[in-house]
Design a protein around this motif. Sequence first.
Motif, PDB file in Angstrom:
ATOM      1  N   LEU A  95      48.716  41.718  41.915  1.00 27.94           N
ATOM      2  CA  LEU A  95      48.128  42.598  40.910  1.00 27.94           C
ATOM      3  C   LEU A  95      49.176  43.631  40.521  1.00 27.94           C
ATOM      4  O   LEU A  95      49.670  44.364  41.386  1.00 27.94           O
ATOM      5  CB  LEU A  95      46.882  43.307  41.460  1.00 27.94           C
ATOM      6  CG  LEU A  95      46.293  44.396  40.558  1.00 27.94           C
ATOM      7  CD1 LEU A  95      45.738  43.797  39.266  1.00 27.94           C
ATOM      8  CD2 LEU A  95      45.212  45.190  41.287  1.00 27.94           C
ATOM      9  N   ILE A  97      49.612  46.965  38.625  1.00 29.88           N
ATOM     10  CA  ILE A  97      48.862  48.089  38.065  1.00 29.88           C
ATOM     11  C   ILE A  97      49.748  48.804  37.047  1.00 29.88           C
ATOM     12  O   ILE A  97      50.868  49.200  37.347  1.00 29.88           O
ATOM     13  CB  ILE A  97      48.428  49.049  39.178  1.00 29.88           C
ATOM     14  CG1 ILE A  97      47.501  48.326  40.159  1.00 29.88           C
ATOM     15  CG2 ILE A  97      47.727  50.287  38.592  1.00 29.88           C
ATOM     16  CD1 ILE A  97      47.171  49.133  41.406  1.00 29.88           C
ATOM     17  N   TYR A 118      47.784  38.832  38.160  1.00 30.69           N
ATOM     18  CA  TYR A 118      46.751  39.662  37.556  1.00 30.69           C
ATOM     19  C   TYR A 118      47.381  40.978  37.094  1.00 30.69           C
ATOM     20  O   TYR A 118      48.382  41.430  37.657  1.00 30.69           O
ATOM     21  CB  TYR A 118      45.632  39.969  38.552  1.00 30.69           C
ATOM     22  CG  TYR A 118      44.926  38.752  39.088  1.00 30.69           C
ATOM     23  CD1 TYR A 118      43.661  38.389  38.618  1.00 30.69           C
ATOM     24  CD2 TYR A 118      45.504  37.958  40.080  1.00 30.69           C
ATOM     25  CE1 TYR A 118      43.006  37.265  39.111  1.00 30.69           C
ATOM     26  CE2 TYR A 118      44.858  36.832  40.577  1.00 30.69           C
ATOM     27  CZ  TYR A 118      43.609  36.497  40.088  1.00 30.69           C
ATOM     28  OH  TYR A 118      42.966  35.390  40.580  1.00 30.69           O
ATOM     29  N   ASN A 120      46.526  45.156  35.435  1.00 31.11           N
ATOM     30  CA  ASN A 120      45.564  46.245  35.223  1.00 31.11           C
ATOM     31  C   ASN A 120      46.151  47.196  34.190  1.00 31.11           C
ATOM     32  O   ASN A 120      47.318  47.590  34.298  1.00 31.11           O
ATOM     33  CB  ASN A 120      45.279  46.981  36.532  1.00 31.11           C
ATOM     34  CG  ASN A 120      44.485  48.260  36.325  1.00 31.11           C
ATOM     35  OD1 ASN A 120      45.017  49.355  36.494  1.00 31.11           O
ATOM     36  ND2 ASN A 120      43.225  48.152  35.953  1.00 31.11           N
ATOM     37  N   GLU A 121      45.365  47.546  33.189  1.00 31.45           N
ATOM     38  CA  GLU A 121      45.823  48.456  32.142  1.00 31.45           C
ATOM     39  C   GLU A 121      44.654  49.290  31.620  1.00 31.45           C
ATOM     40  O   GLU A 121      43.499  49.063  31.988  1.00 31.45           O
ATOM     41  CB  GLU A 121      46.478  47.687  30.983  1.00 31.45           C
ATOM     42  CG  GLU A 121      48.007  47.638  31.032  1.00 31.45           C
ATOM     43  CD  GLU A 121      48.647  49.041  30.955  1.00 31.45           C
ATOM     44  OE1 GLU A 121      47.931  50.015  30.606  1.00 31.45           O
ATOM     45  OE2 GLU A 121      49.840  49.158  31.252  1.00 31.45           O
ATOM     46  N   PHE A 140      42.537  43.235  34.248  1.00 28.12           N
ATOM     47  CA  PHE A 140      41.468  44.174  34.562  1.00 28.12           C
ATOM     48  C   PHE A 140      41.705  45.444  33.733  1.00 28.12           C
ATOM     49  O   PHE A 140      42.792  46.020  33.768  1.00 28.12           O
ATOM     50  CB  PHE A 140      41.474  44.540  36.044  1.00 28.12           C
ATOM     51  CG  PHE A 140      41.196  43.384  36.966  1.00 28.12           C
ATOM     52  CD1 PHE A 140      39.890  42.966  37.198  1.00 28.12           C
ATOM     53  CD2 PHE A 140      42.234  42.714  37.600  1.00 28.12           C
ATOM     54  CE1 PHE A 140      39.626  41.910  38.055  1.00 28.12           C
ATOM     55  CE2 PHE A 140      41.985  41.659  38.458  1.00 28.12           C
ATOM     56  CZ  PHE A 140      40.677  41.247  38.687  1.00 28.12           C
ATOM     57  N   LEU A 144      40.566  51.251  39.042  1.00 22.59           N
ATOM     58  CA  LEU A 144      40.806  50.311  40.133  1.00 22.59           C
ATOM     59  C   LEU A 144      39.548  50.086  40.964  1.00 22.59           C
ATOM     60  O   LEU A 144      39.360  49.001  41.530  1.00 22.59           O
ATOM     61  CB  LEU A 144      41.933  50.842  41.030  1.00 22.59           C
ATOM     62  CG  LEU A 144      43.321  50.956  40.398  1.00 22.59           C
ATOM     63  CD1 LEU A 144      44.306  51.557  41.398  1.00 22.59           C
ATOM     64  CD2 LEU A 144      43.811  49.603  39.921  1.00 22.59           C
ATOM     65  N   ILE A 147      37.562  46.929  40.490  1.00 23.77           N
ATOM     66  CA  ILE A 147      38.125  45.627  40.834  1.00 23.77           C
ATOM     67  C   ILE A 147      37.573  45.215  42.203  1.00 23.77           C
ATOM     68  O   ILE A 147      37.668  45.977  43.173  1.00 23.77           O
ATOM     69  CB  ILE A 147      39.659  45.665  40.862  1.00 23.77           C
ATOM     70  CG1 ILE A 147      40.200  46.066  39.480  1.00 23.77           C
ATOM     71  CG2 ILE A 147      40.237  44.322  41.291  1.00 23.77           C
ATOM     72  CD1 ILE A 147      41.704  46.251  39.445  1.00 23.77           C
TER      73      ILE A 147
END
Length: 372
Positions: A95, A97, A118, A120-121, A140, A144, A147
């Motif tokens: 992931l 981030i 994966y 995250n934004e 995602f 956080l 998740i």
Amino acid sequence: MPGYASLPRATSDSRPWPRGGNLAVCTNCGAIQKFADAKWIEEADKIYSTYEIYHQSGGSEHLIFSQGGAPKTRSQKLLDYVVSHAKLPDRGKLLDIGCGNGATLRSFSEILPAWDLYGNELSTATLADLEKIAKFNRLFVGPLRDIHEQFSLISLVHTLEHVPSPHDTLLESSAILDDDGFLFVQVPDVETSPFDLLVADHFMHFSQTSLGYVAARSGLRVAAMSNGVTFKEITMLAGRGDAGDALGQGDPERGLRVVTAAVKWLEEVVSMAERAAASGPIGIFGTAIAAMALYGALKDRVTFFVDEDPNRIGRHYDGKPIFAPDKAPKNVPVFMALPFRSAEMIAQRCRRDGLTCVVPPDPETIGAAAHA
């Protein structure tokens, strides 16, 4: 910190930003930071609303130059470090981030192609770019804490400095990390690059001491930390720790010394650049954060930029051309927008190409702590 509000600033995606803002040192741990007041939040939101990473190079990640080797992207250098310091399985889940347009994910997919990726934004703005990456599974969007999957490796590459509570971010990251997984962090190093203080949307300005302190407070066990992997940055690899692990120690006096010296040095850098531009046109070496902060101060007196990155050479910023060192005008002063020692080293190389280089002051000469 007196004097800070008068300094020119830039955004983290390297655009000039108006002077102002605030800067402080925590008297408990020595962390150097902004205030998360309404003004800072408003400015950060405005910056992120038009954010365009690597716009100077058409979206290409900037290159890291090293002695005696071919240049690599930052992500390639970082993942070489991860692979050499962590025993990663052939298969796993990563992931990233703050994944942006996927630079880290793209490099990782080349090194360990069987891993599931994966991101995250804050929004889906870069989803089209991410979906082009092999083995990319899902983006995602949002906090956080929303998740509900576990990951073998979680990366925060130039993300932690943006958040008002790095402690909470590390806690939430640790909660979705496998028991034997690794958290990989890279942030700017304020002790080797005072220019980081000029980034308007950077909330925290980390040293190795303050990063280790917040990691320990977040229940992480630091496996490796270095400021020698990439220029001006701290790289940390950590795993989940035990509840009984000793906390790292903050250092308020050191934090105060570092930031006082840095602000004093930056004031002199701006003054020196303005003196160099007083008698006519000037060029700036670099097209990143330091260069853009100085460009904001000098503006119309700057007629060109100089860069060694082939992805940036030949382009323009604000109508000003970006030259390779050997193609830049030879009789116009070029201000080296870099920390002193790096500026001096690169200036020696550029002078062989005929550039008239102006190097920022040696911190030792103005009573400041030496910067790399």
